[in-house]
Design a protein around this motif. Sequence first.
Motif, PDB file in Angstrom:
ATOM      1  N   ILE A   1       0.829  -1.202   0.000  1.00 36.85           N
ATOM      2  CA  ILE A   1       0.000   0.000   0.000  1.00 36.85           C
ATOM      3  C   ILE A   1       0.865   1.255   0.000  1.00 36.85           C
ATOM      4  CG2 ILE A   1      -1.696   1.326   1.318  1.00 36.85           C
ATOM      5  CD1 ILE A   1      -2.917  -1.002  -0.069  1.00 36.85           C
ATOM      6  N   LYS A   2       1.940   1.260   0.777  1.00 34.57           N
ATOM      7  CA  LYS A   2       2.799   2.439   0.847  1.00 34.57           C
ATOM      8  C   LYS A   2       3.405   2.745  -0.513  1.00 34.57           C
ATOM      9  CE  LYS A   2       5.529   2.795   4.368  1.00 34.57           C
ATOM     10  NZ  LYS A   2       6.531   2.478   5.408  1.00 34.57           N
TER      11      LYS A   2
ATOM     12  N   ILE B   1       0.728   4.249  -2.738  1.00 33.69           N
ATOM     13  CA  ILE B   1       0.456   5.645  -2.384  1.00 33.69           C
ATOM     14  C   ILE B   1       1.524   6.564  -2.965  1.00 33.69           C
ATOM     15  CG2 ILE B   1       0.391   7.254  -0.450  1.00 33.69           C
ATOM     16  CD1 ILE B   1      -1.102   5.158   1.150  1.00 33.69           C
ATOM     17  N   ASN B   2       2.772   6.161  -2.878  1.00 39.71           N
ATOM     18  CA  ASN B   2       3.849   6.987  -3.437  1.00 39.71           C
ATOM     19  C   ASN B   2       3.701   7.134  -4.951  1.00 39.71           C
ATOM     20  OD1 ASN B   2       5.022   7.358  -0.899  1.00 39.71           O
ATOM     21  ND2 ASN B   2       6.263   5.496  -1.079  1.00 39.71           N
TER      22      ASN B   2
ATOM     23  N   ALA C   1       0.874   6.878  -6.574  1.00 36.41           N
ATOM     24  CA  ALA C   1      -0.321   7.686  -6.817  1.00 36.41           C
ATOM     25  C   ALA C   1      -0.015   9.177  -6.682  1.00 36.41           C
ATOM     26  CB  ALA C   1      -1.422   7.273  -5.843  1.00 36.41           C
ATOM     27  N   LYS C   2       0.833   9.532  -5.739  1.00 35.30           N
ATOM     28  CA  LYS C   2       1.235  10.936  -5.591  1.00 35.30           C
ATOM     29  C   LYS C   2       1.975  11.409  -6.841  1.00 35.30           C
ATOM     30  CE  LYS C   2       1.732  10.864  -0.532  1.00 35.30           C
ATOM     31  NZ  LYS C   2       2.694  11.021   0.593  1.00 35.30           N
TER      32      LYS C   2
ATOM     33  N   ASP D   1      -6.840  10.988  -4.147  1.00 35.29           N
ATOM     34  CA  ASP D   1      -7.368  10.068  -3.130  1.00 35.29           C
ATOM     35  C   ASP D   1      -7.108   8.644  -3.585  1.00 35.29           C
ATOM     36  OD1 ASP D   1      -9.220  11.873  -1.215  1.00 35.29           O
ATOM     37  OD2 ASP D   1      -9.472  12.529  -3.294  1.00 35.29           O
ATOM     38  N   ILE D   2      -7.013   7.753  -2.598  1.00 35.09           N
ATOM     39  CA  ILE D   2      -6.879   6.332  -2.895  1.00 35.09           C
ATOM     40  C   ILE D   2      -7.882   5.568  -2.037  1.00 35.09           C
ATOM     41  CG2 ILE D   2      -4.968   6.125  -1.242  1.00 35.09           C
ATOM     42  CD1 ILE D   2      -3.911   3.807  -2.939  1.00 35.09           C
TER      43      ILE D   2
ATOM     44  N   SER E   1      -7.651   7.145   1.798  1.00 36.07           N
ATOM     45  CA  SER E   1      -6.541   8.016   2.167  1.00 36.07           C
ATOM     46  C   SER E   1      -6.538   9.223   1.247  1.00 36.07           C
ATOM     47  CB  SER E   1      -5.210   7.266   2.068  1.00 36.07           C
ATOM     48  OG  SER E   1      -4.143   8.082   2.529  1.00 36.07           O
TER      49      SER E   1
ATOM     50  N   LEU F   1      -4.760  12.277  -0.421  1.00 38.78           N
ATOM     51  CA  LEU F   1      -3.396  12.596  -0.811  1.00 38.78           C
ATOM     52  C   LEU F   1      -3.261  14.100  -1.042  1.00 38.78           C
ATOM     53  CD1 LEU F   1      -2.819   9.654  -3.330  1.00 38.78           C
ATOM     54  CD2 LEU F   1      -2.410   9.700  -0.862  1.00 38.78           C
TER      55      LEU F   1
ATOM     56  N   THR G   1      -6.333   9.549   6.795  1.00 41.16           N
ATOM     57  CA  THR G   1      -6.675   8.209   6.326  1.00 41.16           C
ATOM     58  C   THR G   1      -7.747   7.633   7.236  1.00 41.16           C
ATOM     59  OG1 THR G   1      -4.438   7.856   5.468  1.00 41.16           O
ATOM     60  CG2 THR G   1      -5.795   5.902   5.854  1.00 41.16           C
TER      61      THR G   1
ATOM     62  N   THR H   1      -0.933   9.948   5.505  1.00 38.15           N
ATOM     63  CA  THR H   1      -1.308   8.806   4.680  1.00 38.15           C
ATOM     64  C   THR H   1      -1.136   7.515   5.469  1.00 38.15           C
ATOM     65  OG1 THR H   1       0.945   8.760   3.775  1.00 38.15           O
ATOM     66  CG2 THR H   1      -0.721   9.990   2.543  1.00 38.15           C
TER      67      THR H   1
END
Length: 331
Positions: A159-160, A163-164, A166-167, A173-174, A190, A192, A197, A303
């Motif tokens: 997930i981490k 998220i990175n 996605a940024k 948002d995720i 979460s 962004l 979160t 996040t």
Amino acid sequence: MSSEDEMIEVEGEEEEEKMQPTGPSLDDYHGIMNRANKCPNRHKKRMDVAKAKKMKAKMKREERKRKAREADALGEDAPPREVPKTLESLREFDSTTVTPENSEDMADDEFSSYFAKSYVPKVLITSSANPNLKTRLFLKEMERVIPNSTVFHRRQAKIKNIINQAKDHDFTDIVVINEDRKEPSSMLISHLPEGPTCFFRLSNVKLTKHIKRDWKEITTHRPEVLWSNFRTRLGMGVGRMFASLFHYEPQFKGRRIVTFHNQRDYIFFRHHRYEFKKDGSKAALRELGPRFTLKLRSVQKGTFESKTGEYQWIITNKRHKMESSRRRFHL
């Protein structure tokens, strides 16, 4: 006694008979309940209790009609209908309840830039590793509901790391759907790039095909968003997070509406299309799906961080002081 007096007396007796309640009596209700309490057979006991509940509801209706008839006979207005006492109406006062006087600082939270219309939401939707068929279908339906959203097949990615990435691709948002026993069981949202979160328990998921609607009825128009009955600061933050997933300018031509309704800390999601009557006085709703229920479990700063994350609010499965009262709600 004259014939006229006899006629008046007979008419009075007829009016009294009309005033008398018809149907089941309170003695009948208590008799059925006593029989249910003494009955050793569970099935018969449930049948008697259900019959007693219907009888009690009928008695209340008859009592309202009787009072209305009495008011009409006396030329008075019918008595106002009593408001039923529920857990929601009897909820305990929360010191964090948002009122018009103390709601100004809510405009400075993490979602203030969205409500200032400074960006267009871009949502990434993913799931747990190797999801079941129902979870995959649920992801596709959420993609149809949320405009400008993309489904990402996670495979074995963390997930981490997602998220990175996605940024880097300007996602705002995720949404992560996890499953348990081949059923969608939880939802992680979460915001962004800096959070917060929210983690929800997910239940009662029904897809479009379970609601007997054709998925082709869901158009690509941006829906209206309605989030209701969020009263506290925590609840207002959660409601603003839901709103930030959708475009701030709905396309009313599509007549789609997405609802997040909070009741006793359970958040009910519904997706409808409204259709106006010919005279334009009323509107009928057609549910499009999907349908599900959320229960907030935690709110984390920033996040998603499973080990070192700082929680703003969290609730455990144990019965402690946060859940000691049935009339205490947090949203």
